[in-house]
Design a protein around this motif. Structure first.
Motif, PDB file in Angstrom:
ATOM      1  N   ARG A 326      -6.705  -5.471  -1.140  1.00  0.00           N
ATOM      2  CA  ARG A 326      -6.194  -4.406  -0.271  1.00  0.00           C
ATOM      3  C   ARG A 326      -7.327  -3.638   0.391  1.00  0.00           C
ATOM      4  N   ASN A 330      -7.840  -3.365   4.442  1.00  0.00           N
ATOM      5  CA  ASN A 330      -7.804  -2.076   5.131  1.00  0.00           C
ATOM      6  C   ASN A 330      -8.979  -1.874   6.078  1.00  0.00           C
ATOM      7  N   PRO A 334      -5.109  -3.138  12.306  1.00  0.00           N
ATOM      8  CA  PRO A 334      -3.723  -3.455  11.924  1.00  0.00           C
ATOM      9  C   PRO A 334      -3.178  -4.637  12.697  1.00  0.00           C
TER      10      PRO A 334
END
Length: 364
Positions: A326, A330, A334
């Protein structure tokens, strides 16, 4: 055997805080009797690791089972306790194990009619509703009220008598331990070789004396049709998607889905017994062996904290892997250009698809 199991902190912690350096813990074996194992100079104990260790390494411990002894599990429990503290504080994870069988004496797990012969598709549920409820509510405090660590008064007493019978016969008996993990994060487990249940099985079957492992409905789930075994989805009160039943045991596709994770581990009858056994010496000469020393007629009640510790270590590993993934994701921009077939759709997207199933692009 009466071990104090006092833990001496060697390094890695000061003022109740970890320092980032390795945590060193020392537990001394004080109640040992090496001379109790003199017979193993001549005889490999049946179903023990004496012979296989010698064949593999050419040398073995002169007393006891060495690394095949359950005493090695003290390190697992110590490490698991540290992992579990983090899991509880950060995620609220609860790990509880308990004894579900000793020999043929079992805590009720399946519906009463499930033992009836026949192959009708209108079968019972894989597991009894009372057992599923137990998985949701059982605590360690309740388990530890019983010397057998089976949380049912009648069943526990029968188990006690079965263990006493084995001891009086200078024999041993095996059994099973069930473990439930509550409040596990979703998304743990890798999709191929390191599926969550695969890493659990690896950990559990590394414990001395283990012989079997099953997750969720396990082998019982093979006896009911898919229409009965599938876990339908439903909306939970917190707005997330959950399952109406949980025969999968909280794992689907090797990845945790947020439901309770539960599994069962089978432990064989201890190999070292005082009963005279016809066997052979290392050179093949026939003879008899009656082991001396202090040996458990049943290891199952004492295996409970080991199962809990190994479950905590598996969870800790998988959480670190998922958190690293994750964190890396990140750092990327996006993904806002993908078709609805590739992402988790919102309610608006689902409504649009319901109106026009052929739509190829929907802003997500």
């Amino acid at each position: 055997r009466d071990e104090k199991d006092l833990v001496q902190l060697q390094s890695g912690i000061e003022q109740g805080v970890t320092l980032g350096t390795p945590i060193g813990l020392l537990v001394r074996n004080e109640d040992q009797r090496p001379k109790d194992y003199s017979e193993t100079d001549l005889y490999p104990r049946p179903s023990h690791a004496d012979l296989t260790y010698l064949l593999k390494y050419g040398v073995k411990a002169s007393s006891g089972g060495g690394r095949a002894s359950a005493r090695e599990t003290i390190g697992r429990v110590a490490a698991g306790a540290i992992a579990e503290k983090y899991l509880r504080q950060v995620y609220g994870i609860e790990i509880v194990a308990f004894v579900t069988s000793v020999g043929k004496i079992q805590l009720r797990m399946t519906p009463p009619s499930s033992s009836v012969e026949g192959d009708e598709d209108a079968a019972d549920d894989p597991l009894d509703p009372s057992f599923i409820q137990l998985l949701s509510t059982i605590t360690r405090q309740e388990v530890d009220k019983f010397s057998t660590r089976c949380p049912d008064t009648e069943t526990s007493e029968r188990m006690t008598q079965r263990i006493i019978r084995a001891k009086e016969a200078m024999d041993s008996i095996g059994g099973t331990v069930t473990c439930v993990i509550r409040n596990s994060p979703v998304g743990l487990g890798e999709p191929v070789f390191d599926k969550f249940e695969a890493t659990l099985a690896h950990a559990m079957l590394s414990i001395p004396a283990t012989k079997a492992f099953e997750v969720g409905s396990g082998f019982r789930g093979t006896e009911v049709p898919g229409s009965r075994h599938n876990d339908p989805f439903l909306a939970k009160s917190d707005g997330t998607l959950g399952t109406a039943t949980n025969w999968s045991g909280g794992i689907q596709g090797g990845i945790t889905n947020g439901e309770n994770i539960y599994f069962r581990v089978g432990f064989k009858s201890p190999a070292t017994i005082s009963q005279v056994q016809a066997t052979a010496q290392y050179d093949g000469t026939s003879g008899t062996l009656a082991a001396r020393g202090r040996h458990d007629p049943c290891v199952v009640p004492r295996a409970v904290p080991i199962v809990e510790a190994m479950a905590a270590l598996v969870l800790m590993d998988q959480i670190l892997i998922q958190n690293a993934r994750r964190a890396a994701a990140n750092l990327l921009p996006p993904l806002d250009h993908l078709p609805p077939s590739m992402v988790l759709p919102s309610k608006r997207v689902l409504q649009k698809l319901a109106e026009d199933p052929q739509v190829e692009e929907v802003e997500v």
